[in-house]
Motif scaffolding. Structure first.
Motif, PDB file in Angstrom:
ATOM      1  N   GLN A  39      18.565  -5.528  36.145  1.00 39.81           N
ATOM      2  CA  GLN A  39      19.008  -5.395  37.720  1.00 39.81           C
ATOM      3  C   GLN A  39      18.020  -4.510  37.756  1.00 39.81           C
ATOM      4  OE1 GLN A  39      23.000  -4.560  39.316  1.00 39.81           O
ATOM      5  NE2 GLN A  39      22.559  -7.056  40.322  1.00 39.81           N
ATOM      6  N   ALA A  40      18.465  -3.103  37.910  1.00 39.18           N
ATOM      7  CA  ALA A  40      17.823  -1.682  38.698  1.00 39.18           C
ATOM      8  C   ALA A  40      16.021  -2.206  37.965  1.00 39.18           C
ATOM      9  CB  ALA A  40      18.097  -0.248  37.628  1.00 39.18           C
ATOM     10  N   ALA A  41      15.508  -2.683  36.677  1.00 36.93           N
ATOM     11  CA  ALA A  41      14.611  -2.611  36.877  1.00 36.93           C
ATOM     12  C   ALA A  41      13.768  -3.616  37.992  1.00 36.93           C
ATOM     13  CB  ALA A  41      14.139  -3.054  35.366  1.00 36.93           C
ATOM     14  N   ILE A  42      14.713  -5.229  37.602  1.00 39.61           N
ATOM     15  CA  ILE A  42      13.788  -5.881  39.009  1.00 39.61           C
ATOM     16  C   ILE A  42      13.858  -4.993  40.405  1.00 39.61           C
ATOM     17  CG2 ILE A  42      14.671  -8.498  39.941  1.00 39.61           C
ATOM     18  CD1 ILE A  42      13.374  -8.001  37.883  1.00 39.61           C
ATOM     19  N   LYS A  43      15.098  -4.713  40.455  1.00 38.28           N
ATOM     20  CA  LYS A  43      14.495  -3.940  42.089  1.00 38.28           C
ATOM     21  C   LYS A  43      13.920  -3.346  42.300  1.00 38.28           C
ATOM     22  CE  LYS A  43      19.561  -3.656  42.923  1.00 38.28           C
ATOM     23  NZ  LYS A  43      21.061  -3.047  43.137  1.00 38.28           N
ATOM     24  N   GLU A  44      12.204  -2.168  40.713  1.00 36.06           N
ATOM     25  CA  GLU A  44      11.997  -1.077  41.240  1.00 36.06           C
ATOM     26  C   GLU A  44      10.730  -2.368  41.236  1.00 36.06           C
ATOM     27  OE1 GLU A  44      12.213   1.172  38.178  1.00 36.06           O
ATOM     28  OE2 GLU A  44      14.173   2.213  38.712  1.00 36.06           O
TER      29      GLU A  44
END
Length: 343
Positions: free
Chosen positions: A84-89
């Motif tokens: 999820q964090a990678a997608i946000k970045e």
């Protein structure tokens, strides 16, 4: 189609193509969340993957994010917090709504974007005073959601946005320069904390050329009050114990953690982590922390300021009260910090 992976110029196969060759047809199950998706390109991007989903579609997503160097976790097909964090970045870099959900727009950009350009763009992203645009809007929205920004989202990086970024950096031990650089942005968009009460200045500010004239909310941050002294002083005489965190024996940071917990404040376990966690102050007030460099470089000892140049701490003689102006403590003093809760 070959692409560069951005490390040493080595060539790697696009993970979208690799997905076709290695993953094979997907088999759905009730536990996987998303329905079965074929490897047809149109179907590959016309789906929505989100936190909690499992399966080969998520694994393919992780592989692509890994090739883009946005994801460093395990390729396990589980859409967890790291994915999820990678997608946000990725969404932030591509000016897509930052929500951590891999919908059709995000997936199209993900699977049909030049990797080297994407990673370079993210690692060089830096927003600072005077900047305007979609990325500033996304930063303001995220800061607002977390309770650090209480004004209108206008896409202008002015004094209000800089102040909010600085508060955020201080809270999480990031270099507090008011600049939204790669480290700050990665931490910000990966932050899953529940929104606290909004932190705003009591003054009116000018954000860019726009005057903020609406009534400002009162600042809701709060620090430990003077009653912390009563809790700490009751423990005078408690013996020193390495690793101790209870009244049967305290080490330095164990004592601080115990006392602050009694006032409803949660702080880290080690002195160095407390140093990074707390907010710097130029002069200590009652209840603030005073830090010292003793047996190693950097903050290695700390106590609670009692006023009148005295502090209480757990040292080799147990919990005692000492004077800050003695030669020993004066020459080892590093600074004062305040424990502040933002929710």
């Amino acid at each position: 189609m070959n692409k560069r992976n951005g490390v040493g110029g080595a060539l790697v196969l696009s993970t979208m193509a690799a997905g076709f060759m290695l993953l094979g047809p997907e088999k759905a199950s009730a536990a996987e969340g998303p329905p079965a998706i074929s490897n047809n390109e149109a179907e590959k991007v016309n789906q929505t993957l989100r936190y909690g989903h499992k399966g080969m579609s998520v694994k393919s997503l992780q592989l692509e994010l890994k090739a883009l160097q946005f994801y460093t976790g395990k390729v396990d097909g589980v859409y967890g917090s790291d994915t999820q964090a990678a997608i946000k970045e990725f969404q932030f870099v591509h000016h897509i709504k930052v929500d951590g959900v891999a919908g059709p727009m995000t997936l199209r950009r993900l699977y049909f974007t030049n990797e080297a350009k994407t990673y370079q763009q993210f690692t060089s992203t830096k927003l600072l005073s005077g900047d305007k645009g979609t990325q500033v809007v996304q930063v303001q929205e995220k800061l607002q959601k977390l309770g650090y920004y209480g004004y209108s989202v206008d896409g202008i990086f002015g004094p209000l946005t800089k102040d909010a970024i600085t508060h955020y950096q201080q809270r999480y031990g990031i270099k507090a320069d008011g600049v939204a650089g790669p480290d700050t942005l990665k931490h910000l968009f990966a932050n899953q904390n529940v929104k606290g009460k909004t932190i705003v200045s009591k003054k009116l500010h000018v954000e860019g050329k726009k005057i903020v004239s609406k009534k400002v909310k009162n600042e809701t941050t709060h620090s430990v009050d003077a009653s912390v002294m009563g809790v700490a002083k009751q423990l005078v005489g408690t013996p020193y114990k390495w690793g101790g965190t209870t009244p049967s024996g305290f080490d330095c940071s164990g004592f601080l953690q115990y006392v602050y917990a009694k006032k409803g404040f949660s702080i880290p376990r080690t002195v160095s982590d407390i140093w990074n966690f707390a907010v710097s102050v130029s002069k200590p007030s009652v209840g603030d922390l005073v830090f010292y460099q003793t047996y190693k470089k950097g903050p290695s000892h700390a106590g609670i300021y009692l006023g009148n140049g005295q502090f209480i701490h757990s040292g080799s003689k147990g919990v005692t009260i000492s004077k800050m102006n003695t030669s020993y403590w004066q020459q080892r003093y590093l600074g004062s910090k305040r424990i502040v809760q933002y929710n």
